[in-house]
Design a protein around this motif. Sequence first.
Motif, mmCIF file in Angstrom:
data_model
loop_
_atom_site.group_PDB
_atom_site.id
_atom_site.type_symbol
_atom_site.label_atom_id
_atom_site.label_comp_id
_atom_site.label_asym_id
_atom_site.label_seq_id
_atom_site.Cartn_x
_atom_site.Cartn_y
_atom_site.Cartn_z
ATOM 1 N N LEU A 362 43.196 43.830 52.944
ATOM 2 C CA LEU A 362 42.685 45.163 52.638
ATOM 3 C C LEU A 362 42.121 45.210 51.220
ATOM 4 O O LEU A 362 41.070 45.819 50.974
ATOM 5 C CB LEU A 362 43.813 46.195 52.792
ATOM 6 C CG LEU A 362 43.458 47.645 52.447
ATOM 7 C CD1 LEU A 362 42.331 48.167 53.347
ATOM 8 C CD2 LEU A 362 44.692 48.544 52.556
ATOM 9 N N LEU A 363 42.797 44.569 50.295
ATOM 10 C CA LEU A 363 42.349 44.573 48.902
ATOM 11 C C LEU A 363 40.978 43.921 48.751
ATOM 12 O O LEU A 363 40.122 44.404 47.997
ATOM 13 C CB LEU A 363 43.381 43.845 48.026
ATOM 14 C CG LEU A 363 43.062 43.734 46.536
ATOM 15 C CD1 LEU A 363 42.970 45.121 45.905
ATOM 16 C CD2 LEU A 363 44.108 42.885 45.824
ATOM 17 N N LEU A 393 55.666 49.188 49.560
ATOM 18 C CA LEU A 393 55.023 50.495 49.429
ATOM 19 C C LEU A 393 54.282 50.611 48.095
ATOM 20 O O LEU A 393 53.176 51.151 48.029
ATOM 21 C CB LEU A 393 56.059 51.611 49.542
ATOM 22 C CG LEU A 393 56.755 51.755 50.900
ATOM 23 C CD1 LEU A 393 57.787 52.866 50.838
ATOM 24 C CD2 LEU A 393 55.749 52.031 52.007
ATOM 25 N N LYS A 394 54.893 50.103 47.024
ATOM 26 C CA LYS A 394 54.213 50.104 45.722
ATOM 27 C C LYS A 394 52.910 49.319 45.797
ATOM 28 O O LYS A 394 51.882 49.730 45.236
ATOM 29 C CB LYS A 394 55.124 49.482 44.647
ATOM 30 C CG LYS A 394 56.313 50.318 44.247
ATOM 31 C CD LYS A 394 57.132 49.553 43.199
ATOM 32 C CE LYS A 394 58.470 50.195 42.979
ATOM 33 N NZ LYS A 394 59.314 49.394 42.062
ATOM 34 N N LEU A 395 52.972 48.174 46.497
ATOM 35 C CA LEU A 395 51.776 47.343 46.646
ATOM 36 C C LEU A 395 50.679 48.107 47.383
ATOM 37 O O LEU A 395 49.505 48.107 46.959
ATOM 38 C CB LEU A 395 52.144 46.061 47.405
ATOM 39 C CG LEU A 395 50.990 45.103 47.735
ATOM 40 C CD1 LEU A 395 50.342 44.577 46.458
ATOM 41 C CD2 LEU A 395 51.484 43.951 48.612
ATOM 42 N N LEU A 400 45.489 51.069 47.537
ATOM 43 C CA LEU A 400 44.715 52.250 47.921
ATOM 44 C C LEU A 400 44.067 52.914 46.708
ATOM 45 O O LEU A 400 42.911 53.363 46.769
ATOM 46 C CB LEU A 400 45.618 53.256 48.645
ATOM 47 C CG LEU A 400 46.156 52.812 50.018
ATOM 48 C CD1 LEU A 400 47.070 53.881 50.603
ATOM 49 C CD2 LEU A 400 45.018 52.515 50.991
ATOM 50 N N GLN A 401 44.785 52.983 45.605
ATOM 51 C CA GLN A 401 44.208 53.557 44.376
ATOM 52 C C GLN A 401 43.026 52.728 43.893
ATOM 53 O O GLN A 401 41.989 53.270 43.490
ATOM 54 C CB GLN A 401 45.288 53.632 43.286
ATOM 55 C CG GLN A 401 46.351 54.688 43.543
ATOM 56 C CD GLN A 401 47.504 54.622 42.545
ATOM 57 O OE1 GLN A 401 47.686 53.608 41.863
ATOM 58 N NE2 GLN A 401 48.286 55.687 42.475
ATOM 59 N N LYS A 402 43.179 51.416 43.953
ATOM 60 C CA LYS A 402 42.111 50.511 43.493
ATOM 61 C C LYS A 402 40.880 50.630 44.391
ATOM 62 O O LYS A 402 39.730 50.664 43.912
ATOM 63 C CB LYS A 402 42.637 49.071 43.488
ATOM 64 C CG LYS A 402 41.780 48.071 42.708
ATOM 65 C CD LYS A 402 42.521 46.752 42.593
ATOM 66 C CE LYS A 402 41.813 45.801 41.642
ATOM 67 N NZ LYS A 402 40.414 45.584 41.852
ATOM 68 N N LYS A 403 41.114 50.701 45.701
ATOM 69 C CA LYS A 403 39.991 50.797 46.644
ATOM 70 C C LYS A 403 39.245 52.120 46.467
ATOM 71 O O LYS A 403 38.009 52.160 46.545
ATOM 72 C CB LYS A 403 40.491 50.674 48.085
ATOM 73 C CG LYS A 403 41.147 49.341 48.424
ATOM 74 C CD LYS A 403 40.199 48.164 48.334
ATOM 75 C CE LYS A 403 39.217 48.124 49.493
ATOM 76 N NZ LYS A 403 38.347 46.942 49.450
ATOM 77 N N ARG A 404 39.973 53.199 46.234
ATOM 78 C CA ARG A 404 39.325 54.496 46.016
ATOM 79 C C ARG A 404 38.453 54.457 44.761
ATOM 80 O O ARG A 404 37.357 55.026 44.741
ATOM 81 C CB ARG A 404 40.384 55.592 45.865
ATOM 82 C CG ARG A 404 40.985 56.078 47.169
ATOM 83 C CD ARG A 404 41.738 57.386 46.929
ATOM 84 N NE ARG A 404 42.374 57.847 48.142
ATOM 85 C CZ ARG A 404 43.619 57.549 48.507
ATOM 86 N NH1 ARG A 404 44.347 56.785 47.720
ATOM 87 N NH2 ARG A 404 44.134 57.990 49.634
#
Length: 642
Positions: A362-363, A393-395, A400-404
Amino acid sequence: MDNQARVIEEFLNNLHKTLKIVSLYPESHPSFRKCVEDFKSELEHALSSINPIKIGIAFDSLYVADMVFSKKIVYEELAQMMHMRRLKTLEFRKDFTLEELIFFFSKISLRPREIFRLGGVAKIFGQGVLPHISVEQLDYSQLLHAEGAAYNDMWLYLLKEATEEDNVQKASVVADNFAKIIKYFPVKDILQDNETKQNLQGFLNYIKGKKVDRFSFCSKKLAEHIIRNIYICQDVSPDAIGVFFDNLSENDIAEILSDELLYDDNFDQLSFNLFLKIISPDKHRAVSGFLDKALNRKGISDSQKIKTKIGRLFSNSEDSSTSQVYRKTLLKFLDDISYVETISLDRSLMLTNYRRILASLLLEEKDHRRITVILNHIENGLKDIAEDDFEYLKLLIHILQKKRAEDTSLADLFNRLDSQIVNFIEESIWKEEASLDIQPLLETLQSSTLGLEVYLYRIFKESKINPYVIKMFLRFFPDRLGLFYEHLKEKHSDVEFLERTIASLKKVDSPIILDVLKQIFLFSNKFIKLEIVKAMQELPMLDKDFLFEILKGEEIALKKEALIALARYDSSRHEALKELLFMPGIIPWDRRNKVLFENIIAVEEADIREAKDYLIDIKQRLFFWNRKLKNTINAILQKWIS
């Protein structure tokens, strides 16, 4: 709940509260008598509905009027307090006197060891001592079901009782349960407390002399317990420890040493060197021979771990002939071990690796269609992750923050996974022992997926409460505190729930906590009020006005705790002492004299030694007839000086 059950429940709550409060004071203290007087009124009320009230006592529950009272901290604590004092039943009857109650509470509130020194409850409350209060002593065999360090005084008494009564049958039953009993005895007490040491040695000598076949078993279990806590023994001479190993055979000692080497991660070089010193020198060679057989018979599960452990034992070990005896045995054992490590790829490990591979994909992925496919797999697997796999969950949150940040058009694709993650985190706070690892994840939550009604139901109907639950309620529903207070007030009679609520509140860093505690204070009994003021001592903020109002009250115990809370800061400490002790002019003989006496007692119990100058000033301005107050001040000053 019918009326009879309600009366009994209220009575048990009052009995629990009274026992806890009277244990804080000596019998001569005014608060002791006041507490017993309050209970007298409550008992009279209960007996007007049910006479007599007879309580059957198990180690974690109570039995009254064909009803079982259990699974609440109040009942469990009350049962354990009486059970560890060897009460089987307790009965109250009408027409009792205040003197009977004072005698009863003055004795039953003693530490178990003190009660046993007086001969036990059967002797203290023997025939005719209390005409309207009866107790039945618990049979020794029933005590063996109890577990926990709190019972070690009682077990010590059992060892002594079996020996002094010369009762082989009782000694055999105690010996059969020795492994369970001994693990709760602090090793420091075994080695340094004369009473504990004498009773244990006396019991072992008794069963050895009577040829009870469990002597070897009990001696071995005692030695194992000492060895496994040997780090406590550094200040004790090896000879003092060695006496507990003198009765063991070389084979028994080898069995203990092999278990420590194979199964105890805390057995290190310090433990080993002390072990060498406490065993009689003429036994080492034979012990080493039995050790070789024991190690080969038991086998190992992690050869590399054992190899490293044994290597460390001799890395800086004292190079004596004794250590060389064991070095040869253990090196021979290592030579016989295959160091080939096998990797077990169990299903759980493979799933963990699979989830992290999906997260990595995903990353790195840029294509929206493929991202959707990966998200579907992650979402489907999220329900199967371990309840405490917060690192995963932290990962995911980080990815998700990075992708946004890289592509704002992805936001809608992540909504469902976002909701799943938030729900998983929010559900985790409701566990009885929520993990500390959840704390960083809670900071990421901005809104609840459960809603207000779920929080209120779980907190007040299911009695689920902990610091995380309170923290999230305050964050998600700050404007619904009024509703929270209403539900709290409805639970005013549930002492166990209020205790847990207070314990949770004091661990939450929020200025609102003071207001919540003050709300509970308004509708609570004396015991809960005391717990609230104690909790305020641990808060980073201070409500001086509230605490000063308590100082102006009449409850000595509350005054003491309020003073301790105020004494954390120089300015409020001096203001509090002035409020309690400053009385200008000649001190008269009237009600103010009584209040002053109570305030002095509160200061003494809080041990606020800055009050010395106030006390000296008061003493100098007392009339000669205030001898009692003057003597009290002299005693306090003498104690502080010494």
